[in-house]
Design a protein around this motif. Structure first.
Motif, mmCIF file in Angstrom:
data_model
loop_
_atom_site.group_PDB
_atom_site.id
_atom_site.type_symbol
_atom_site.label_atom_id
_atom_site.label_comp_id
_atom_site.label_asym_id
_atom_site.label_seq_id
_atom_site.Cartn_x
_atom_site.Cartn_y
_atom_site.Cartn_z
ATOM 1 N N PRO A 113 -6.411 -8.415 -8.836
ATOM 2 C CA PRO A 113 -7.407 -9.120 -9.656
ATOM 3 C C PRO A 113 -8.096 -8.167 -10.633
ATOM 4 O O PRO A 113 -7.978 -6.945 -10.514
ATOM 5 C CB PRO A 113 -8.397 -9.651 -8.617
ATOM 6 N N PRO A 114 -8.836 -8.734 -11.597
ATOM 7 C CA PRO A 114 -9.553 -7.881 -12.557
ATOM 8 C C PRO A 114 -10.442 -6.860 -11.842
ATOM 9 O O PRO A 114 -11.173 -7.201 -10.911
ATOM 10 C CB PRO A 114 -10.387 -8.869 -13.366
ATOM 11 N N LEU A 115 -10.359 -5.616 -12.285
ATOM 12 C CA LEU A 115 -11.169 -4.563 -11.676
ATOM 13 C C LEU A 115 -12.536 -4.475 -12.320
ATOM 14 O O LEU A 115 -13.469 -3.942 -11.737
ATOM 15 C CB LEU A 115 -10.447 -3.217 -11.785
ATOM 16 N N ARG A 116 -12.654 -5.012 -13.515
ATOM 17 C CA ARG A 116 -13.948 -5.061 -14.193
ATOM 18 C C ARG A 116 -14.328 -6.528 -14.283
ATOM 19 O O ARG A 116 -13.663 -7.304 -14.951
ATOM 20 C CB ARG A 116 -13.845 -4.427 -15.570
ATOM 21 N N THR A 117 -15.395 -6.906 -13.610
ATOM 22 C CA THR A 117 -15.776 -8.320 -13.542
ATOM 23 C C THR A 117 -17.016 -8.641 -14.363
ATOM 24 O O THR A 117 -17.466 -9.781 -14.355
ATOM 25 C CB THR A 117 -16.023 -8.725 -12.069
ATOM 26 N N ASP A 118 -17.545 -7.640 -15.096
ATOM 27 C CA ASP A 118 -18.769 -7.883 -15.868
ATOM 28 C C ASP A 118 -18.493 -8.375 -17.282
ATOM 29 O O ASP A 118 -19.419 -8.605 -18.047
ATOM 30 C CB ASP A 118 -19.644 -6.625 -15.898
ATOM 31 N N GLY A 119 -17.203 -8.528 -17.663
ATOM 32 C CA GLY A 119 -16.860 -9.031 -18.988
ATOM 33 C C GLY A 119 -16.964 -8.004 -20.097
ATOM 34 O O GLY A 119 -16.673 -8.298 -21.256
ATOM 35 N N LYS A 120 -17.372 -6.797 -19.785
ATOM 36 C CA LYS A 120 -17.521 -5.754 -20.799
ATOM 37 C C LYS A 120 -16.224 -4.965 -20.929
ATOM 38 O O LYS A 120 -15.362 -5.007 -20.064
ATOM 39 C CB LYS A 120 -18.648 -4.795 -20.398
ATOM 40 N N THR A 121 -16.101 -4.256 -22.043
ATOM 41 C CA THR A 121 -14.988 -3.332 -22.209
ATOM 42 C C THR A 121 -15.529 -1.922 -22.085
ATOM 43 O O THR A 121 -16.719 -1.680 -22.262
ATOM 44 C CB THR A 121 -14.299 -3.499 -23.579
ATOM 45 N N GLY A 122 -14.657 -1.006 -21.791
ATOM 46 C CA GLY A 122 -15.064 0.386 -21.662
ATOM 47 C C GLY A 122 -14.319 1.047 -20.524
ATOM 48 O O GLY A 122 -13.643 0.396 -19.727
ATOM 49 N N ALA A 123 -14.434 2.348 -20.490
ATOM 50 C CA ALA A 123 -13.689 3.149 -19.527
ATOM 51 C C ALA A 123 -14.059 2.805 -18.086
ATOM 52 O O ALA A 123 -15.225 2.566 -17.768
ATOM 53 C CB ALA A 123 -13.951 4.621 -19.790
ATOM 54 N N ILE A 124 -13.021 2.755 -17.244
ATOM 55 C CA ILE A 124 -13.231 2.589 -15.808
ATOM 56 C C ILE A 124 -12.311 3.560 -15.078
ATOM 57 O O ILE A 124 -11.269 3.968 -15.596
ATOM 58 C CB ILE A 124 -12.984 1.145 -15.302
ATOM 59 N N GLU A 125 -12.714 3.924 -13.875
ATOM 60 C CA GLU A 125 -11.892 4.745 -13.002
ATOM 61 C C GLU A 125 -12.277 4.440 -11.564
ATOM 62 O O GLU A 125 -13.364 3.944 -11.296
ATOM 63 C CB GLU A 125 -12.067 6.236 -13.300
ATOM 64 N N GLY A 126 -11.358 4.710 -10.672
ATOM 65 C CA GLY A 126 -11.633 4.470 -9.265
ATOM 66 C C GLY A 126 -10.349 4.445 -8.463
ATOM 67 O O GLY A 126 -9.285 4.821 -8.951
ATOM 68 N N ASN A 127 -10.451 3.991 -7.228
ATOM 69 C CA ASN A 127 -9.298 3.889 -6.345
ATOM 70 C C ASN A 127 -8.865 2.441 -6.240
ATOM 71 O O ASN A 127 -9.700 1.538 -6.180
ATOM 72 C CB ASN A 127 -9.619 4.428 -4.958
ATOM 73 N N LEU A 128 -7.556 2.245 -6.188
ATOM 74 C CA LEU A 128 -6.969 0.917 -6.028
ATOM 75 C C LEU A 128 -6.093 0.954 -4.785
ATOM 76 O O LEU A 128 -5.158 1.751 -4.705
ATOM 77 C CB LEU A 128 -6.146 0.562 -7.269
ATOM 78 N N ASP A 129 -6.412 0.111 -3.806
ATOM 79 C CA ASP A 129 -5.613 -0.025 -2.585
ATOM 80 C C ASP A 129 -4.695 -1.221 -2.727
ATOM 81 O O ASP A 129 -5.110 -2.277 -3.205
ATOM 82 C CB ASP A 129 -6.508 -0.255 -1.361
ATOM 83 N N TYR A 130 -3.453 -1.055 -2.301
ATOM 84 C CA TYR A 130 -2.484 -2.147 -2.318
ATOM 85 C C TYR A 130 -1.730 -2.097 -1.006
ATOM 86 O O TYR A 130 -1.299 -1.028 -0.575
ATOM 87 C CB TYR A 130 -1.527 -1.992 -3.504
ATOM 88 N N SER A 131 -1.600 -3.252 -0.349
ATOM 89 C CA SER A 131 -0.940 -3.264 0.965
ATOM 90 C C SER A 131 0.279 -4.173 0.957
ATOM 91 O O SER A 131 0.337 -5.157 0.212
ATOM 92 C CB SER A 131 -1.925 -3.706 2.051
ATOM 93 N N PHE A 132 1.244 -3.824 1.796
ATOM 94 C CA PHE A 132 2.444 -4.634 1.986
ATOM 95 C C PHE A 132 2.972 -4.351 3.381
ATOM 96 O O PHE A 132 2.661 -3.325 3.982
ATOM 97 C CB PHE A 132 3.494 -4.383 0.896
#
Length: 172
Positions: free
Chosen positions: A114-133
């Motif tokens: 899903p969208p990692l930025r939910t505030d509707g703004k644009t701009g730089a983001i960084e962080g960790n993304l977990d994905y499971s299978f």
């Protein structure tokens, strides 16, 4: 008393000055990822009641315009340019005699996040993304050693770089 008020004003002024000097990161608008970790959890599958190996891959991401992720509607809407396009891609590799070769799994791994930025703004983001299978142990060879290559895609369909995971042993 005036000394405390003056100290508070000076402290507030310094805080504003320091905060105002912090610049937004200057990341590329093409996503960039680095591999962080792969974890395995042995659990019971809710449907088959058999054992499964649940893998959780963590990647660190940076994106200059923050357009990572998509909604369920975008993934399914026939009019969306993102329809049916996975934004998390995975290639699997199996070790045989110490050499990893790509394998094709059915169904293929990957999906969307899903969208990692939910505030509707644009701009730089960084962080960790977990994905499971998951891998059902009843369909996985004993002590199967796999590693994965992963990349992500943003809403403008820019691909990140590929990263390799550490090997993981399944069905131990």
């Amino acid at each position: 008393m005036k000394k405390y008020i003056l100290s508070g004003v000076v402290l507030a002024g310094l805080s504003v000055a320091i905060w105002g000097c912090i610049k937004e990161p200057d990341f590329s608008t093409t996503p960039y990822i680095t591999f962080q970790s792969i974890r395995k959890i042995v659990a019971t599958d809710a449907f088959s009641q058999g054992k499964k190996d649940s893998l959780i891959v963590t990647v660190f991401f940076q994106d200059g315009d923050g357009d990572l992720g998509m909604t369920q509607t975008e993934f399914q809407d026939a009019k969306s340019p993102l329809k049916g396009i996975n934004n998390y891609e995975i290639k699997a590799f199996r070790s045989k005699n110490g050499v990893f070769s790509e394998i094709v799994l059915s169904p293929p791994l990957g999906g969307f996040f899903p969208p990692l930025r939910t505030d509707g703004k644009t701009g730089a983001i960084e962080g960790n993304l977990d994905y499971s299978f998951d891998f059902l142990q009843s369909f996985t060879p004993k002590r199967d050693t796999l590693r994965f290559e992963i990349r992500i895609r943003d809403r403008k369909l820019n691909y990140s770089n590929w990263v390799k995971t550490d090997p993981v042993v399944l069905n131990e």
